[in-house]
Scaffold this active site. Structure first.
Site, PDB file in Angstrom:
ATOM      1  N   GLU A  63      12.384  -5.748   3.858  1.00  0.00           N
ATOM      2  CA  GLU A  63      12.296  -4.574   2.980  1.00  0.00           C
ATOM      3  C   GLU A  63      11.662  -3.363   3.669  1.00  0.00           C
ATOM      4  O   GLU A  63      11.969  -2.216   3.310  1.00  0.00           O
ATOM      5  CB  GLU A  63      11.513  -4.915   1.712  1.00  0.00           C
ATOM      6  CG  GLU A  63      12.234  -5.837   0.750  1.00  0.00           C
ATOM      7  CD  GLU A  63      11.958  -7.313   1.012  1.00  0.00           C
ATOM      8  OE1 GLU A  63      12.370  -8.152   0.189  1.00  0.00           O
ATOM      9  OE2 GLU A  63      11.319  -7.617   2.053  1.00  0.00           O
ATOM     10  N   PHE A 105       2.838 -16.086 -10.834  1.00  0.00           N
ATOM     11  CA  PHE A 105       3.427 -16.218  -9.494  1.00  0.00           C
ATOM     12  C   PHE A 105       3.938 -14.865  -8.999  1.00  0.00           C
ATOM     13  O   PHE A 105       4.684 -14.177  -9.693  1.00  0.00           O
ATOM     14  CB  PHE A 105       4.571 -17.238  -9.557  1.00  0.00           C
ATOM     15  CG  PHE A 105       5.329 -17.423  -8.273  1.00  0.00           C
ATOM     16  CD1 PHE A 105       4.709 -17.946  -7.144  1.00  0.00           C
ATOM     17  CD2 PHE A 105       6.666 -17.077  -8.182  1.00  0.00           C
ATOM     18  CE1 PHE A 105       5.415 -18.128  -5.964  1.00  0.00           C
ATOM     19  CE2 PHE A 105       7.382 -17.248  -7.019  1.00  0.00           C
ATOM     20  CZ  PHE A 105       6.750 -17.778  -5.905  1.00  0.00           C
ATOM     21  N   GLN A 106       3.507 -14.463  -7.819  1.00  0.00           N
ATOM     22  CA  GLN A 106       3.909 -13.221  -7.149  1.00  0.00           C
ATOM     23  C   GLN A 106       3.437 -11.962  -7.878  1.00  0.00           C
ATOM     24  O   GLN A 106       3.960 -10.872  -7.639  1.00  0.00           O
ATOM     25  CB  GLN A 106       5.429 -13.166  -6.932  1.00  0.00           C
ATOM     26  CG  GLN A 106       5.943 -14.215  -5.952  1.00  0.00           C
ATOM     27  CD  GLN A 106       7.410 -14.041  -5.606  1.00  0.00           C
ATOM     28  OE1 GLN A 106       8.212 -13.661  -6.449  1.00  0.00           O
ATOM     29  NE2 GLN A 106       7.759 -14.319  -4.360  1.00  0.00           N
ATOM     30  N   PHE A 147       2.463   2.656  25.621  1.00  0.00           N
ATOM     31  CA  PHE A 147       1.624   3.792  25.256  1.00  0.00           C
ATOM     32  C   PHE A 147       0.203   3.329  24.945  1.00  0.00           C
ATOM     33  O   PHE A 147      -0.764   4.051  25.199  1.00  0.00           O
ATOM     34  CB  PHE A 147       2.215   4.537  24.063  1.00  0.00           C
ATOM     35  CG  PHE A 147       1.781   5.974  23.980  1.00  0.00           C
ATOM     36  CD1 PHE A 147       2.377   6.944  24.783  1.00  0.00           C
ATOM     37  CD2 PHE A 147       0.795   6.370  23.103  1.00  0.00           C
ATOM     38  CE1 PHE A 147       1.987   8.261  24.720  1.00  0.00           C
ATOM     39  CE2 PHE A 147       0.397   7.691  23.028  1.00  0.00           C
ATOM     40  CZ  PHE A 147       0.993   8.641  23.836  1.00  0.00           C
TER      41      PHE A 147
END
Length: 577
Positions: free
Chosen positions: A49, A111-112, A466
């Site tokens: 995502e 949950f979640q 870098f």
């Protein structure tokens, strides 16, 4: 009766949205099923995502229109956060649809369970929860309006069951397009600005991304004031081309000529820039700053005259008030300095007798020469952005995307996904670091799955390059920065992409031409010099001390061969040239 998900899709279509970037999940079932039934809005299926948010940011930056990313509940939408920070700080209009756990379970430790409306607050201009089917159309409309008018991220949090709920009767699709406005300072402020600029003997212009759309007026202004024009990295694509007054970048990635043109100015005109590095501003010059966001004025340096307005709307009103200067001394010194600086940079961007590893300057310069006139370049932060800043050239049609304000690794590949999805027939070239590419390596699968013909050029120097430079400047022995990479071209080939590994400079041009000619996604892995130094335009005493300490400590730690490699890669080559 249509569902809320149907209404959402219809509203997005009516507002010009043509695709959603995301990853499915059970809390998104109502939305993805509505997409399937609609059949007109594309689903760009990414593997992470975070990449969906980066891709949407790239699409919004290129089109100037609203772009959309989607995440399922809990971890799914939390993965969006880094890409959304990038979009917010790049000031591009992005709508993030963050699915939530079932509404009745919120607050139960389900949950979640997370609180996305709070978690995304810092990287958005709007973040709100849809608590009912009745409120959904209005919240969606407010979110879309906030995104396009404030050029930022708007987050709509939707519990999964609300996507499936019936839309209120007579609900029509919401149509949201950005309003067109004219924004410039009042006449008295313009006259005061003109008086300051007319009085200046050594005027320099510092122009940023806010100068987009004002190229010709900016060039005219520089000609009237006999002012060298320094551009920021984000301003490069809008300011540099067809500009006889341009003297390059300033800042950590910039040129000595840009730095000196600002340092020697007695009057600095800042146009559409919030350039962050205070050490690169003049110490005694009068400063006029023009920005569409008044709250940004004076954040970096003391400003004598603040002007609120867009560069595009303000310059036509300011130009008639200026008196043409005849003294070119300041301009001519800056242009001569730029010519010398450009010559020294270009001298490093050559095939060095086919020596290996390949100098990254040569890679960027060759890319610039071979790429299309309207190519879209995306670049990772770190060393690839240095070479992009110094060697890619622009013409008003090419574009440059990167995480220039947020500074996130791993942006080049997902930005390329969004750019190529928005413009499937246009050449998109990603300048990826080996660290950045491998961080979101799964998006190579995204290119294949979605048939996106982006070209990924990997600068493989086996290090977080870098970061190593920053360590050197701080006097720290390099540690924890080595990357034990596999053959990345072979990895890409195993995925099913066209790929080639380039180890000799003489093979580079042929590999790039073949990649550009290939009608699908392609990866060119180039083995570049790890010890190549990207020296800033001005080195402070602290940095000089840091490099000295680094050399001493590296020798004392028994790693003197690194210094020999450093000298061989940089010092001896410059002396020979």
């Amino acid at each position: 009766m249509h569902t809320i998900a149907d209404h959402l899709i219809a509203s997005l279509k009516a507002s010009g949205v043509r695709r959603l970037h995301g990853l499915p999940g059970d809390s998104l079932n109502g939305l993805t099923d509505a997409l399937r039934r609609d059949g007109e809005v594309d689903w760009v299926h990414v593997r992470h995502e975070e990449s969906a948010a980066f891709a949407a940011a790239a699409e919004a930056a290129l089109t100037g229109e609203l772009a959309v990313c989607v995440g399922s509940c809990g971890p799914g939408n939390l993965h969006l956060v880094n890409g959304l920070f990038d979009a917010q700080r790049s000031r591009v209009p992005v709508l993030a649809i963050a699915a939530q756990i079932p509404g009745p379970e919120v607050g139960s430790g389900y949950f979640q369970e997370t609180r996305p409306q709070e978690l995304f607050r810092e990287c958005s201009v709007y973040a709100e929860v849809v608590n009912s089917a009745e409120s959904a159309p209005r919240i969606l409309a407010m979110a879309m309006r906030a995104a396009v008018e404030r050029n930022g991220v708007a987050v709509v949090v939707v519990p999964g069951e609300i996507f499936l709920a019936k839309a209120p009767q007579d609900t029509r699709p919401t149509v949201v397009r950005a309003a067109r406005t004219v924004a410039r300072p009042q006449e008295a402020d313009l006259r005061e600005a003109a008086a300051l600029l007319n009085a200046g003997r050594r005027v320099t212009v510092l122009a940023g991304a806010g100068a987009a759309g004002a190229h010709d007026d900016l060039v005219r202004l520089a000609g009237v004031l006999k002012a060298p024009v320094v551009h920021t990295l984000r301003g490069k694509e809008y300011v540099e081309y067809d500009n006889p007054y341009d003297v390059g970048l300033t800042g950590l990635l910039g040129f000595a000529s840009g730095y000196k043109a600002i340092e020697e100015a007695d009057t600095l005109l800042m146009l559409g820039t919030d350039f962050p590095y205070r050490q690169f501003y003049p110490k005694h010059a009068k400063v006029v700053q023009l920005d569409i966001r008044g709250e940004q004025i004076g954040r970096r340096t003391q400003v004598d005259l603040p002007l609120v307005g867009s560069v595009r709307d303000t310059l036509p009103a300011l130009l008639p008030l200026l008196t043409a200067k005849s003294d070119r001394d300041h301009l001519d010194r800056a242009l001569a300095h730029y010519t010398r600086t450009r010559r020294s940079l270009d001298a490093l961007a050559v095939n060095d007798h086919d020596r290996t590893p390949i100098h990254p300057q040569f890679v960027a310069s060759t890319l610039d020469r071979l790429a299309d006139d309207d190519a879209v370049f995306t670049t990772d932060v770190g060393s690839p952005v240095v070479w992009a800043a110094r060697y890619l050239t622009f013409n008003g049609r090419r574009r440059l995307l990167g995480s220039f304000n947020h500074g996130s690794m791993a942006c080049a590949l997902p930005h390329a996904v969004g750019a190529q999805a928005a413009y499937p027939g246009r050449q998109v070239v990603a300048l990826a670091g080996d660290g950045g590419l491998t961080m979101l390596l799964g998006e190579l699968f995204t290119l294949r799955q979605n048939g996106l013909p982006a070209k990924i050029v990997v600068f493989n120097n086996g290090s977080l390059n870098f970061v190593e430079l920053e360590m050197k400047a701080a006097g720290v022995v390099n540690f924890g920065t080595e990357l034990d990479n596999p053959d990345l071209a072979a990895v890409a080939s195993a995925i099913g992409l066209w790929a080639r590994r380039v180890e000799r400079p003489s093979d580079l041009e042929g590999a790039l031409k073949d990649a550009f000619a290939h009608d699908g996604p392609a990866v060119v892995e180039v083995m570049t010099a790890r010890q190549e130094l990207s020296v800033p335009p001005a080195i402070t005493m602290e940095q000089a001390k840091g490099f000295t300490l680094y050399a001493i400590r590296t020798i004392l730690s028994g790693r003197g061969e690194e210094l020999l490699d450093l000298v061989s890669t940089n010092v001896s080559r410059r002396i020979l040239r």
